[in-house]
Design a protein around this motif. Sequence first.
Motif, PDB file in Angstrom:
ATOM      1  N   GLY A 190       2.764   1.432   4.565  1.00  0.00           N
ATOM      2  CA  GLY A 190       3.681   1.288   3.552  1.00  0.00           C
ATOM      3  C   GLY A 190       4.433  -0.073   3.305  1.00  0.00           C
ATOM      4  N   GLU A 191       4.358  -0.785   4.069  1.00  0.00           N
ATOM      5  CA  GLU A 191       4.845  -2.195   4.118  1.00  0.00           C
ATOM      6  C   GLU A 191       3.951  -3.223   3.500  1.00  0.00           C
ATOM      7  OE1 GLU A 191       8.297  -2.733   4.408  1.00  0.00           O
ATOM      8  OE2 GLU A 191       8.765  -0.791   5.103  1.00  0.00           O
ATOM      9  N   VAL A 192       4.323  -4.174   2.619  1.00  0.00           N
ATOM     10  CA  VAL A 192       3.629  -5.027   2.203  1.00  0.00           C
ATOM     11  C   VAL A 192       3.316  -6.113   2.780  1.00  0.00           C
ATOM     12  CG1 VAL A 192       3.043  -6.921   0.278  1.00  0.00           C
ATOM     13  CG2 VAL A 192       4.137  -4.620  -0.235  1.00  0.00           C
ATOM     14  N   GLU A 193       2.232  -6.564   3.385  1.00  0.00           N
ATOM     15  CA  GLU A 193       1.849  -7.497   4.322  1.00  0.00           C
ATOM     16  C   GLU A 193       1.145  -8.923   3.706  1.00  0.00           C
ATOM     17  OE1 GLU A 193       2.462  -7.990   7.401  1.00  0.00           O
ATOM     18  OE2 GLU A 193       3.638  -5.812   7.714  1.00  0.00           O
ATOM     19  N   ALA A 194       0.422  -8.652   2.686  1.00  0.00           N
ATOM     20  CA  ALA A 194      -0.102  -9.813   2.104  1.00  0.00           C
ATOM     21  C   ALA A 194      -0.758  -9.350   0.460  1.00  0.00           C
ATOM     22  CB  ALA A 194      -1.721  -9.926   2.949  1.00  0.00           C
ATOM     23  N   ALA A 195      -0.770 -10.354  -0.427  1.00  0.00           N
ATOM     24  CA  ALA A 195      -1.132 -10.155  -1.545  1.00  0.00           C
ATOM     25  C   ALA A 195      -2.021 -11.581  -2.105  1.00  0.00           C
ATOM     26  CB  ALA A 195       0.261 -10.304  -2.394  1.00  0.00           C
ATOM     27  N   GLY A 196      -2.658 -11.421  -3.360  1.00  0.00           N
ATOM     28  CA  GLY A 196      -3.205 -12.886  -3.791  1.00  0.00           C
ATOM     29  C   GLY A 196      -3.656 -12.211  -5.365  1.00  0.00           C
TER      30      GLY A 196
END
Length: 261
Positions: A190-196
Amino acid sequence: MALTDEEVEGLADRLYEAYESKEPIPPLTEETEFDTEDAYRVQIELFDRISEGGREDVVGHKLGLVSEAKQEQLGIPEPIFGYVAHETVLQNEPIPTEEMIAPRIEAEIGFVLEEDVPAPVTPTDVLTSTKSVVPVVEILESRFQGWSIPSAQDVIADLTSAGGVVVGESHRDVTDVDLKMESVVVSVNGEVEAAGVGADIMGHPARAVSWLGNRLEDVDDGLRQGELILSGGITAAIDVEPGDVYTVEFGNLGSVELRAE
């Protein structure tokens, strides 16, 4: 000087032993110097040892080092590529961490080809030859101790860090998605770790696939009808831990959720 066939087979044997035993080894280039062409020779030998049906068991190709930053880090001026074997595609099952050394995951955009794409290949050729695009989670694995990868040659020889592939259920027409701006967010418990976004892949994922099509011609291979092409990691790789739940949410392609055990 190119490696002899015996030397290539010896390096492949070392990697295969690590694959089978799950005991990582030092990078190959610590003891043996070899170039990119020889690295692909080792990769093919290793793939033939691991895959039940050899190269007849290939379901597609995968790209790596699709960002300039990663290329500069390993000192190679181009992406790298490898095969996707049928048995590495997970079907509604958790990530088997006990059967792996040190798995990591990253989000990718997959292309399912509707027809052969002969070289020379342009990004437009890729798009017009694509049946659908799909959300993909690649499970990376390294046969080297502590993910120590001093050279691109090591990565190439080690199946471009191939471990497994999870393909989402959503298949979208390529004309319905702006792949350059397609976003993805990876969350762990549930915790955001990466994005792109898709533009992180050589400016556009289709550009990476077209590069692959042209590069494969050098090894008497090509982009084939029905293949799944992994266009390269959009996000940074995330370590996989038993018990964790990973959610990969694309802006338009859908989402993939998987658990590690």
